[in-house]
Motif scaffolding. Structure first.
Motif, PDB file in Angstrom:
ATOM      1  N   ASN A 109       0.842  -1.203   0.000  1.00  0.00           N
ATOM      2  CA  ASN A 109       0.000   0.000   0.000  1.00  0.00           C
ATOM      3  C   ASN A 109       0.875   1.250   0.000  1.00  0.00           C
ATOM      4  N   ILE A 110       1.789   1.277  -0.987  1.00  0.00           N
ATOM      5  CA  ILE A 110       2.730   2.376  -1.154  1.00  0.00           C
ATOM      6  C   ILE A 110       2.427   3.075  -2.470  1.00  0.00           C
ATOM      7  N   VAL A 111       2.450   4.390  -2.465  1.00  0.00           N
ATOM      8  CA  VAL A 111       2.213   5.166  -3.678  1.00  0.00           C
ATOM      9  C   VAL A 111       3.408   4.998  -4.611  1.00  0.00           C
ATOM     10  N   THR A 112       3.160   4.488  -5.798  1.00  0.00           N
ATOM     11  CA  THR A 112       4.228   4.263  -6.768  1.00  0.00           C
ATOM     12  C   THR A 112       4.250   5.300  -7.885  1.00  0.00           C
ATOM     13  N   GLN A 113       3.136   6.000  -8.103  1.00  0.00           N
ATOM     14  CA  GLN A 113       3.096   7.007  -9.164  1.00  0.00           C
ATOM     15  C   GLN A 113       1.921   7.942  -8.917  1.00  0.00           C
ATOM     16  N   VAL A 114       2.118   9.210  -9.195  1.00  0.00           N
ATOM     17  CA  VAL A 114       1.057  10.215  -9.114  1.00  0.00           C
ATOM     18  C   VAL A 114       0.835  10.762 -10.517  1.00  0.00           C
ATOM     19  N   LYS A 115      -0.333  10.513 -11.070  1.00  0.00           N
ATOM     20  CA  LYS A 115      -0.643  10.950 -12.423  1.00  0.00           C
ATOM     21  C   LYS A 115      -1.437  12.249 -12.366  1.00  0.00           C
ATOM     22  N   THR A 116      -1.097  13.160 -13.250  1.00  0.00           N
ATOM     23  CA  THR A 116      -1.754  14.460 -13.303  1.00  0.00           C
ATOM     24  C   THR A 116      -2.399  14.665 -14.666  1.00  0.00           C
ATOM     25  N   LEU A 137       9.559 -10.260 -10.693  1.00  0.00           N
ATOM     26  CA  LEU A 137       9.109  -9.169 -11.552  1.00  0.00           C
ATOM     27  C   LEU A 137      10.052  -9.013 -12.737  1.00  0.00           C
ATOM     28  N   THR A 138       9.542  -8.375 -13.779  1.00  0.00           N
ATOM     29  CA  THR A 138      10.361  -8.101 -14.954  1.00  0.00           C
ATOM     30  C   THR A 138      11.188  -6.837 -14.717  1.00  0.00           C
ATOM     31  N   ARG A 139      12.171  -6.617 -15.557  1.00  0.00           N
ATOM     32  CA  ARG A 139      13.019  -5.439 -15.404  1.00  0.00           C
ATOM     33  C   ARG A 139      12.254  -4.132 -15.597  1.00  0.00           C
ATOM     34  N   PRO A 140      11.339  -4.047 -16.565  1.00  0.00           N
ATOM     35  CA  PRO A 140      10.552  -2.806 -16.648  1.00  0.00           C
ATOM     36  C   PRO A 140       9.741  -2.544 -15.373  1.00  0.00           C
ATOM     37  N   GLU A 141       9.192  -3.593 -14.773  1.00  0.00           N
ATOM     38  CA  GLU A 141       8.433  -3.412 -13.537  1.00  0.00           C
ATOM     39  C   GLU A 141       9.346  -2.963 -12.392  1.00  0.00           C
ATOM     40  N   LEU A 142      10.521  -3.575 -12.312  1.00  0.00           N
ATOM     41  CA  LEU A 142      11.462  -3.157 -11.275  1.00  0.00           C
ATOM     42  C   LEU A 142      11.926  -1.723 -11.484  1.00  0.00           C
ATOM     43  N   GLY A 143      12.142  -1.332 -12.732  1.00  0.00           N
ATOM     44  CA  GLY A 143      12.550   0.039 -13.004  1.00  0.00           C
ATOM     45  C   GLY A 143      11.477   1.048 -12.653  1.00  0.00           C
ATOM     46  N   PRO A 152       9.850  -3.936  -4.343  1.00  0.00           N
ATOM     47  CA  PRO A 152       9.176  -4.740  -5.374  1.00  0.00           C
ATOM     48  C   PRO A 152       7.823  -5.238  -4.863  1.00  0.00           C
ATOM     49  N   MET A 153       6.766  -4.988  -5.626  1.00  0.00           N
ATOM     50  CA  MET A 153       5.419  -5.370  -5.230  1.00  0.00           C
ATOM     51  C   MET A 153       4.699  -6.031  -6.388  1.00  0.00           C
ATOM     52  N   ARG A 154       3.810  -6.953  -6.036  1.00  0.00           N
ATOM     53  CA  ARG A 154       3.123  -7.750  -7.040  1.00  0.00           C
ATOM     54  C   ARG A 154       2.020  -6.980  -7.752  1.00  0.00           C
ATOM     55  N   HIS A 155       1.177  -6.278  -7.006  1.00  0.00           N
ATOM     56  CA  HIS A 155      -0.029  -5.676  -7.564  1.00  0.00           C
ATOM     57  C   HIS A 155       0.105  -4.162  -7.641  1.00  0.00           C
ATOM     58  N   LEU A 156      -0.358  -3.603  -8.757  1.00  0.00           N
ATOM     59  CA  LEU A 156      -0.420  -2.152  -8.955  1.00  0.00           C
ATOM     60  C   LEU A 156      -1.831  -1.797  -9.402  1.00  0.00           C
ATOM     61  N   GLN A 157      -2.450  -0.862  -8.703  1.00  0.00           N
ATOM     62  CA  GLN A 157      -3.787  -0.405  -9.068  1.00  0.00           C
ATOM     63  C   GLN A 157      -3.862   1.108  -8.937  1.00  0.00           C
TER      64      GLN A 157
END
Length: 293
Positions: A109-116, A137-143, A152-157
């Motif tokens: 439950n960590i904020v990974t991106q803020v979209k505007t 995870l894949t390298r793009p996901e890790l990046g 590293p986290m499994r789910h992104l929503q």
């Protein structure tokens, strides 16, 4: 670019027959529409027909080539993700027995991106949940996660919000600060998959007689007329795959929040089996916490 005068008896390329026009590529009309007033000059006799053909051709190209804008559902507030642990009976102080579903929370439950709206076209907060090993995870996901300084986290929503003020990448969402006991929430998850099932179990159909010479017990029966319409209507209730779909249960009450055990007890049943991923958000009430439009 200098304007050109059409030759005598010249025929508008867009006034061809449908069979001839079908062979023209859609790229033919793109530059034509961008500089139409500068490059195309038609005489009065053929202008009306050509303009009609041009509008039809450009309309078809727009419908086929341009993706329709999908309107995302706006949330009443930022939510969290949790893991379903099971059901139990909860006794309230006055002695009332309430069936509740216990939801636990793993690391995340960590904020990974803020979209505007300026960069992505809408305001939203992306949240990650459930820590995993790097090799999962894949390298793009890790990046993407390392850019936000997250584990590293499994789910992104995503949670689309009216305002994203106060959120920043790497911020941890605290359950106790978002929800309180007595709050009304919406919970969504994946239902239990049942596999391929018949009409009785899937749609609650009645079976036929089991005695007196009947040979139709659990069969579906007639699915439509023969000559008219001579086909099966779309959406006909028939045997098929049951369960395993996304389901949202709305307006459920939070009965108890246990900070020591890091669990939340929600009144009623929730989708899926124990171990299933759940998405918990504040209940949407139109006109109160979300706009009517």
């Amino acid at each position: 670019m200098a304007a050109t005068t059409p030759m005598a008896g010249a025929r508008c390329p867009l006034s061809r027959s449908p069979t001839q026009r079908r062979g023209l590529s859609r790229q033919t009309f793109v530059p034509l529409s961008s500089s139409f007033s500068k490059t195309l000059h038609l005489d009065s006799s053929s202008s009306s027909n050509c303009f009609h053909s041009l509008s039809l051709a450009l309309g078809r190209g727009t419908r086929r080539g341009t993706a329709a804008a999908t309107k995302m559902s706006m949330e009443a507030g930022v939510g969290v993700m949790g893991t379903k642990l099971g059901m139990m009976s909860y006794f309230e102080p006055e002695g009332t027995v309430v069936p509740v579903t216990v939801v636990g929370f793993r690391e995340g439950n960590i904020v990974t991106q803020v979209k505007t709206a300026a960069t992505d076209g809408y305001d939203a907060v992306q949240v990650g949940y459930r820590r995993v090993r790097d090799r999962k995870l894949t390298r793009p996901e890790l990046g993407h996660l390392s850019k936000a300084g997250a584990i590293p986290m499994r789910h992104l929503q995503e949670f689309r919000l009216q305002s994203i003020e106060g959120f920043e990448p790497g911020q941890r969402l605290v359950i106790e600060e978002i929800f309180k006991e007595g709050d009304i929430v919406d919970v969504s998850g994946t239902t239990i998959g049942k596999g391929f099932q018949g009409g009785i179990k899937r749609h609650n159909f009645r079976r036929g007689p089991m005695t007196h010479g009947s040979k139709s017990h659990r069969a579906l029966g007639s699915i439509g007329a023969g000559t008219t319409p001579g086909r099966v209507y779309k959406g006909k209730k028939m045997p098929g795959r049951m369960g395993g779909t996304k389901r949202k249960i709305r307006k459920l009450k939070i009965v108890k929040i246990d900070n020591e055990l890091r669990v939340v007890m929600i009144k009623g049943a929730l989708p899926g089996k124990p171990g299933n991923l759940l998405r918990i958000t504040p209940a949407k009430i139109v006109g109160k916490n979300i706009p009517k439009s």
